[in-house]
Write a protein that holds these residues in place. Structure first.
Motif, PDB file in Angstrom:
ATOM      1  N   VAL A  55     -12.368 -29.104  86.461  1.00 48.01           N
ATOM      2  CA  VAL A  55     -12.408 -27.859  85.679  1.00 48.01           C
ATOM      3  C   VAL A  55     -12.690 -28.150  84.214  1.00 48.01           C
ATOM      4  CG1 VAL A  55     -10.925 -25.997  84.804  1.00 48.01           C
ATOM      5  CG2 VAL A  55     -11.016 -26.465  87.246  1.00 48.01           C
ATOM      6  N   VAL A  56     -12.048 -29.170  83.677  1.00 51.62           N
ATOM      7  CA  VAL A  56     -12.192 -29.484  82.248  1.00 51.62           C
ATOM      8  C   VAL A  56     -13.501 -30.200  81.945  1.00 51.62           C
ATOM      9  CG1 VAL A  56     -11.222 -30.877  80.367  1.00 51.62           C
ATOM     10  CG2 VAL A  56      -9.714 -29.493  81.786  1.00 51.62           C
ATOM     11  N   HIS A  57     -13.896 -31.132  82.798  1.00 42.92           N
ATOM     12  CA  HIS A  57     -15.025 -31.997  82.453  1.00 42.92           C
ATOM     13  C   HIS A  57     -16.342 -31.657  83.134  1.00 42.92           C
ATOM     14  CE1 HIS A  57     -12.316 -34.552  80.233  1.00 42.92           C
ATOM     15  NE2 HIS A  57     -11.539 -34.671  81.293  1.00 42.92           N
ATOM     16  N   VAL A  58     -16.315 -30.890  84.232  1.00 47.35           N
ATOM     17  CA  VAL A  58     -17.550 -30.640  84.970  1.00 47.35           C
ATOM     18  C   VAL A  58     -17.939 -29.173  84.935  1.00 47.35           C
ATOM     19  CG1 VAL A  58     -18.725 -30.875  87.196  1.00 47.35           C
ATOM     20  CG2 VAL A  58     -17.094 -32.625  86.477  1.00 47.35           C
ATOM     21  N   ASP A  59     -17.097 -28.334  85.476  1.00 41.21           N
ATOM     22  CA  ASP A  59     -17.438 -26.923  85.612  1.00 41.21           C
ATOM     23  C   ASP A  59     -16.157 -26.108  85.576  1.00 41.21           C
ATOM     24  OD1 ASP A  59     -18.647 -24.514  86.149  1.00 41.21           O
ATOM     25  OD2 ASP A  59     -19.663 -25.186  87.962  1.00 41.21           O
ATOM     26  N   GLN A  88      -2.244 -36.015  92.873  1.00 37.36           N
ATOM     27  CA  GLN A  88      -3.662 -36.368  92.796  1.00 37.36           C
ATOM     28  C   GLN A  88      -4.574 -35.155  92.915  1.00 37.36           C
ATOM     29  OE1 GLN A  88      -4.699 -39.683  92.121  1.00 37.36           O
ATOM     30  NE2 GLN A  88      -6.497 -38.487  91.574  1.00 37.36           N
ATOM     31  N   LEU A  89      -4.269 -34.223  93.809  1.00 35.24           N
ATOM     32  CA  LEU A  89      -5.106 -33.025  93.956  1.00 35.24           C
ATOM     33  C   LEU A  89      -5.119 -32.232  92.663  1.00 35.24           C
ATOM     34  CD1 LEU A  89      -6.841 -31.020  95.538  1.00 35.24           C
ATOM     35  CD2 LEU A  89      -4.710 -29.993  96.394  1.00 35.24           C
ATOM     36  N   LEU A  90      -3.951 -32.008  92.092  1.00 37.75           N
ATOM     37  CA  LEU A  90      -3.862 -31.269  90.834  1.00 37.75           C
ATOM     38  C   LEU A  90      -4.666 -31.979  89.748  1.00 37.75           C
ATOM     39  CD1 LEU A  90      -2.681 -28.931  89.163  1.00 37.75           C
ATOM     40  CD2 LEU A  90      -0.646 -30.350  88.799  1.00 37.75           C
ATOM     41  N   ALA A  91      -4.542 -33.295  89.679  1.00 28.42           N
ATOM     42  CA  ALA A  91      -5.281 -34.069  88.675  1.00 28.42           C
ATOM     43  C   ALA A  91      -6.792 -33.967  88.896  1.00 28.42           C
ATOM     44  CB  ALA A  91      -4.835 -35.531  88.704  1.00 28.42           C
ATOM     45  N   ASN A  92      -7.222 -34.053  90.145  1.00 31.56           N
ATOM     46  CA  ASN A  92      -8.657 -33.955  90.449  1.00 31.56           C
ATOM     47  C   ASN A  92      -9.210 -32.575  90.086  1.00 31.56           C
ATOM     48  OD1 ASN A  92      -8.710 -36.564  91.422  1.00 31.56           O
ATOM     49  ND2 ASN A  92      -8.568 -35.960  93.557  1.00 31.56           N
ATOM     50  N   LEU A  93      -8.463 -31.541  90.458  1.00 28.25           N
ATOM     51  CA  LEU A  93      -8.903 -30.179  90.150  1.00 28.25           C
ATOM     52  C   LEU A  93      -8.999 -29.971  88.647  1.00 28.25           C
ATOM     53  CD1 LEU A  93      -6.736 -28.280  92.773  1.00 28.25           C
ATOM     54  CD2 LEU A  93      -9.229 -28.492  92.813  1.00 28.25           C
ATOM     55  N   ARG A  94      -7.972 -30.398  87.940  1.00 25.64           N
ATOM     56  CA  ARG A  94      -7.942 -30.250  86.480  1.00 25.64           C
ATOM     57  C   ARG A  94      -9.110 -30.995  85.831  1.00 25.64           C
ATOM     58  NH1 ARG A  94      -8.095 -33.794  82.351  1.00 25.64           N
ATOM     59  NH2 ARG A  94      -7.304 -32.907  80.446  1.00 25.64           N
ATOM     60  N   SER A  95      -9.358 -32.213  86.264  1.00 23.14           N
ATOM     61  CA  SER A  95     -10.456 -32.999  85.685  1.00 23.14           C
ATOM     62  C   SER A  95     -11.800 -32.326  85.916  1.00 23.14           C
ATOM     63  CB  SER A  95     -10.474 -34.410  86.272  1.00 23.14           C
ATOM     64  OG  SER A  95      -9.356 -35.122  85.821  1.00 23.14           O
ATOM     65  N   ALA A 125     -14.371 -26.483  92.077  1.00 18.65           N
ATOM     66  CA  ALA A 125     -13.501 -27.657  92.219  1.00 18.65           C
ATOM     67  C   ALA A 125     -12.836 -27.663  93.596  1.00 18.65           C
ATOM     68  CB  ALA A 125     -12.448 -27.660  91.117  1.00 18.65           C
ATOM     69  N   ARG A 126     -12.408 -26.493  94.045  1.00 18.54           N
ATOM     70  CA  ARG A 126     -11.753 -26.365  95.357  1.00 18.54           C
ATOM     71  C   ARG A 126     -12.690 -26.803  96.471  1.00 18.54           C
ATOM     72  NH1 ARG A 126     -12.295 -22.004  98.598  1.00 18.54           N
ATOM     73  NH2 ARG A 126     -12.820 -20.609  96.890  1.00 18.54           N
ATOM     74  N   LEU A 127     -13.945 -26.416  96.381  1.00 16.93           N
ATOM     75  CA  LEU A 127     -14.914 -26.764  97.420  1.00 16.93           C
ATOM     76  C   LEU A 127     -15.159 -28.273  97.502  1.00 16.93           C
ATOM     77  CD1 LEU A 127     -17.450 -23.834  96.966  1.00 16.93           C
ATOM     78  CD2 LEU A 127     -15.750 -24.134  98.797  1.00 16.93           C
ATOM     79  N   ILE A 128     -14.881 -28.982  96.426  1.00 17.99           N
ATOM     80  CA  ILE A 128     -15.042 -30.441  96.415  1.00 17.99           C
ATOM     81  C   ILE A 128     -13.756 -31.142  96.856  1.00 17.99           C
ATOM     82  CG2 ILE A 128     -15.407 -32.463  94.922  1.00 17.99           C
ATOM     83  CD1 ILE A 128     -17.231 -30.617  93.211  1.00 17.99           C
ATOM     84  N   PHE A 129     -12.611 -30.721  96.316  1.00 17.93           N
ATOM     85  CA  PHE A 129     -11.369 -31.471  96.493  1.00 17.93           C
ATOM     86  C   PHE A 129     -10.394 -30.915  97.522  1.00 17.93           C
ATOM     87  CE2 PHE A 129     -12.774 -32.480  92.149  1.00 17.93           C
ATOM     88  CZ  PHE A 129     -12.906 -33.854  92.294  1.00 17.93           C
TER      89      PHE A 129
END
Length: 171
Positions: free
Chosen positions: A129-133, A120-127, A139-143
């Motif tokens: 990075v790809v869709h937001v910023d 899940q962490l990898l998926a959240n980070l990837r999403s 991404a790390r600061l959020i997840f």
């Protein structure tokens, strides 16, 4: 599962681990080339004489980590898609849920494998990075606020993916 399918899955897993080693080598290169103090010593020794290369790595380090994170996710996703083809020949994979592809594939393959590691962490980070910023730091600061740097987070992700492949997909 028959012996031939197990052998194919073992080969796919071995190939994925080789790709993971390449990502780790690139990660190590980014760490060393993005370290200004270390590069200056190397430059003095005549190994790296290109100031622009040093500057490029330093400026783009966050984006490089983001790209490596996307590649790491893609590696796991493609491995699971390839295994799906082996386990269910003739059944073309289609994500019919709103889950990320890895979680959907894990669910469809759970009769053949027990997935213990959490992606899940990898998926959240990837999403993110790809869709937001396109920034692993943001991404790390959020997840994953527990990881104090991109370097530590990415090393953690590398280890998790290696464990994921070796433990979950061991036939």
């Amino acid at each position: 599962m028959n012996k031939k399918k197990k052998e194919l899955i073992k080969k796919l897993s071995t190939d994925a681990l080789e790709d993971l080693k390449l990502l780790n080598e690139e990660f190590e290169q980014i760490k060393s080339k993005g370290n200004k103090k270390k590069n200056r010593k190397l430059e003095e020794m005549g190994f790296i004489g290109d100031y622009e290369l040093e500057s490029l790595y330093e400026k783009r380090k966050d984006r490089k980590y983001a790209a490596l994170t996307v590649e790491l996710y893609a590696l796991v996703e493609q491995l699971l898609k390839d295994i799906y083809k082996v386990v269910k020949p003739g059944d073309k994979y289609k994500n019919s849920s709103k889950k990320n592809v890895i979680l959907d594939l894990e669910e469809k393959l759970k009769g053949n494998f027990t997935f213990e590691n959490n992606t899940q962490l990898l998926a959240n980070l990837r999403s993110h990075v790809v869709h937001v910023d396109f920034s692993l730091k943001k991404a790390r600061l959020i997840f994953d606020k527990s990881s104090k740097s991109n370097k530590k987070l990415f090393k953690k992700l590398l280890n998790e993916v290696e464990n994921y492949i070796t433990k979950n997909l061991d036939c």
